[in-house]
Design a protein around this motif. Structure first.
Motif, short mmCIF file in Angstrom:
data_model
loop_
_atom_site.label_atom_id
_atom_site.label_comp_id
_atom_site.label_asym_id
_atom_site.label_seq_id
_atom_site.Cartn_x
_atom_site.Cartn_y
_atom_site.Cartn_z
N ALA A 1 1.06 -1.61 -0.06
CA ALA A 1 0.24 -0.19 -0.28
C ALA A 1 0.85 1.06 0.24
CB ALA A 1 -0.92 0.09 1.25
N GLY A 2 1.94 1.09 0.37
CA GLY A 2 2.88 2.17 0.14
C GLY A 2 2.60 3.08 -1.27
N TYR A 3 2.99 1.56 -1.70
CA TYR A 3 3.20 2.37 -3.14
C TYR A 3 2.36 3.54 -3.35
CZ TYR A 3 6.20 -0.76 -4.83
OH TYR A 3 7.59 -1.25 -4.92
N LYS A 4 1.33 4.09 -2.73
CA LYS A 4 0.04 5.13 -3.00
C LYS A 4 -0.03 5.92 -2.00
CE LYS A 4 -2.94 1.63 -6.08
NZ LYS A 4 -4.19 1.28 -5.48
N GLN B 1 11.53 4.83 19.22
CA GLN B 1 12.73 3.44 19.08
C GLN B 1 11.94 2.48 19.16
OE1 GLN B 1 14.65 3.98 23.10
NE2 GLN B 1 15.20 2.29 22.45
N ASP B 2 12.09 0.76 18.62
CA ASP B 2 11.50 -0.30 18.68
C ASP B 2 10.58 -0.23 17.14
OD1 ASP B 2 13.37 -1.39 19.66
OD2 ASP B 2 12.54 -0.84 21.80
N ILE B 3 10.17 0.81 16.39
CA ILE B 3 9.31 0.81 15.40
C ILE B 3 9.07 -0.42 14.65
CG2 ILE B 3 8.05 1.70 13.44
CD1 ILE B 3 9.66 4.55 14.58
N PRO B 4 8.32 -1.24 15.08
CA PRO B 4 8.11 -3.06 14.14
C PRO B 4 7.57 -2.66 12.58
CG PRO B 4 6.43 -2.89 15.15
CD PRO B 4 7.31 -1.40 15.79
N PHE B 5 9.08 -3.11 11.52
CA PHE B 5 8.13 -3.05 10.47
C PHE B 5 8.32 -4.53 9.61
CE2 PHE B 5 12.45 -2.76 10.19
CZ PHE B 5 12.99 -2.94 8.38
N TYR B 6 7.12 -4.37 8.60
CA TYR B 6 7.81 -5.58 7.35
C TYR B 6 7.60 -5.18 6.05
CZ TYR B 6 5.82 -8.42 11.48
OH TYR B 6 5.74 -8.66 13.04
N SER B 7 8.61 -5.94 5.21
CA SER B 7 9.27 -5.55 3.62
C SER B 7 9.03 -6.41 3.11
CB SER B 7 9.93 -4.25 3.71
OG SER B 7 9.97 -3.94 2.45
N VAL C 1 11.09 -11.83 -1.20
CA VAL C 1 10.93 -12.43 -0.18
C VAL C 1 10.82 -11.65 1.17
CG1 VAL C 1 11.81 -13.98 1.65
CG2 VAL C 1 11.66 -14.38 -0.93
N PRO C 2 10.09 -11.38 2.33
CA PRO C 2 9.40 -10.38 3.35
C PRO C 2 11.19 -11.17 3.73
CG PRO C 2 7.99 -12.15 3.19
CD PRO C 2 9.31 -13.28 2.43
N PHE C 3 11.19 -9.12 4.33
CA PHE C 3 12.24 -9.28 5.36
C PHE C 3 11.35 -8.22 6.48
CE2 PHE C 3 13.12 -5.14 2.52
CZ PHE C 3 13.99 -4.58 4.08
N HIS C 4 12.26 -8.32 8.05
CA HIS C 4 11.32 -7.99 9.43
C HIS C 4 12.06 -6.99 9.87
CE1 HIS C 4 11.39 -11.01 11.80
NE2 HIS C 4 11.30 -11.26 10.58
N GLY C 5 12.01 -6.11 10.88
CA GLY C 5 12.56 -5.69 11.90
C GLY C 5 12.15 -4.44 13.04
N LYS C 6 12.87 -3.81 13.20
CA LYS C 6 13.05 -2.79 14.01
C LYS C 6 13.81 -1.45 13.21
CE LYS C 6 11.65 -4.98 18.40
NZ LYS C 6 11.78 -5.00 19.38
N VAL C 7 12.81 -0.35 13.35
CA VAL C 7 13.57 0.68 13.28
C VAL C 7 13.30 1.84 14.47
CG1 VAL C 7 13.57 3.47 11.40
CG2 VAL C 7 12.46 1.30 10.83
N HIS C 8 14.77 2.46 14.53
CA HIS C 8 14.92 3.93 15.19
C HIS C 8 15.29 4.95 14.60
CE1 HIS C 8 15.77 0.03 17.67
NE2 HIS C 8 16.24 -0.44 17.25
N VAL D 1 5.53 6.84 8.63
CA VAL D 1 6.74 6.93 7.72
C VAL D 1 7.00 5.88 7.92
CG1 VAL D 1 8.29 8.38 7.59
CG2 VAL D 1 6.50 9.71 8.04
N VAL D 2 7.67 5.61 8.22
CA VAL D 2 8.44 4.02 8.36
C VAL D 2 7.30 2.78 7.29
CG1 VAL D 2 8.46 1.56 9.34
CG2 VAL D 2 9.63 3.74 10.55
N ASP D 3 6.19 2.69 7.40
CA ASP D 3 5.29 1.73 6.79
C ASP D 3 5.02 2.75 5.67
OD1 ASP D 3 5.00 -0.05 8.83
OD2 ASP D 3 2.74 0.95 9.57
N VAL D 4 4.73 3.86 4.98
CA VAL D 4 5.05 4.29 3.68
C VAL D 4 6.41 3.79 3.05
CG1 VAL D 4 4.59 6.20 2.34
CG2 VAL D 4 3.72 5.76 4.10
N PHE D 5 7.16 3.63 3.28
CA PHE D 5 8.60 2.55 2.69
C PHE D 5 8.76 1.59 3.00
CE2 PHE D 5 9.57 6.90 3.78
CZ PHE D 5 9.27 8.16 2.02
#
Length: 208
Positions: free
Chosen positions: A61-64, A88-94, A101-108, A126-130
């Motif tokens: 959905a981030g493309y829109k 900190q510790d913002i979880p994300f999935y990309s 293939v997925p990669f996931h982790g945390k953004v600070h 913003v993290v989710d948008v990208f």
């Protein structure tokens, strides 16, 4: 403060060509299922193309979405606060753009405000948008930092991303549990190594 929203060239969708129809997208999934050696018409897979397209609409959905719009509202009444703001510790999935293939982790992410602060949840948005685009971790790190820098015009931005990549855990060398760390600094954080140390110390000190 009236925020000026300007989409950074790097944030624009890469393909402005012909829009692919939903029917074509579902047919592409059927083709992949056949290529893998299964029958797309059997009971368990009959509705899979529809489900995959629905899932992709959410996962990518981030493309829109426009990060500038997410960061638009700035709060000036913060008692003159000018020190570091760290989320900190913002979880994300990309998804890796090389293998999808997925990669996931945390953004600070941290910044030094200039004329006010943005709502804390907006940094996570913003993290989710990208993250909800085909990505590399390096590019994800840069895009988050540059979006905050471009829109908020802070005195400095620091972003640290830690992630595990399934393209490394599930295929290839098959090493699970391996974390990759990337950073991006602008302004005060780029100019003063002591600020980088402070940021990383706050991140590491806050982790449990």
């Amino acid at each position: 403060m009236d925020a000026i929203i300007k989409q950074h060239p790097a944030l624009k969708a890469v393909d402005a060509g012909r829009k692919v129809s939903r029917e074509e997208a579902e047919e592409a999934v059927r083709t992949l299922i056949s290529y893998l050696g299964d029958c797309p018409n059997r009971e368990g897979l009959k509705d899979t193309p529809k489900r995959v397209v629905n899932a992709y609409a959410e996962l990518f959905a981030g493309y829109k979405q426009d990060p500038g719009a997410v960061l638009e509202r700035v709060f000036e009444d913060v008692g003159g606060y000018q020190d570091i703001v760290l989320v900190q510790d913002i979880p994300f999935y990309s998804h890796c753009e090389h293998h999808m293939v997925p990669f996931h982790g945390k953004v600070h992410a941290a910044y030094y405000p200039t004329d006010g602060v943005v709502g804390l949840s907006k940094i996570g948005r913003v993290v989710d948008v990208f993250a909800r685009r085909l990505q590399t971790q390096e590019n994800l790190t840069t895009q988050i930092a540059e979006a905050i820098d471009d829109v908020l015009k802070p005195r400095g931005v620091a972003v640290l991303v830690e992630a595990e990549h399934m393209c490394m855990a599930m295929r290839g060398i098959k090493k699970s549990g391996v974390l990759t760390t990337t950073t991006r600094f602008t302004g005060l954080f780029a100019e003063d190594p002591a600020e980088q140390v402070r940021f990383i110390s706050l991140v590491r000190g806050g982790q449990r």
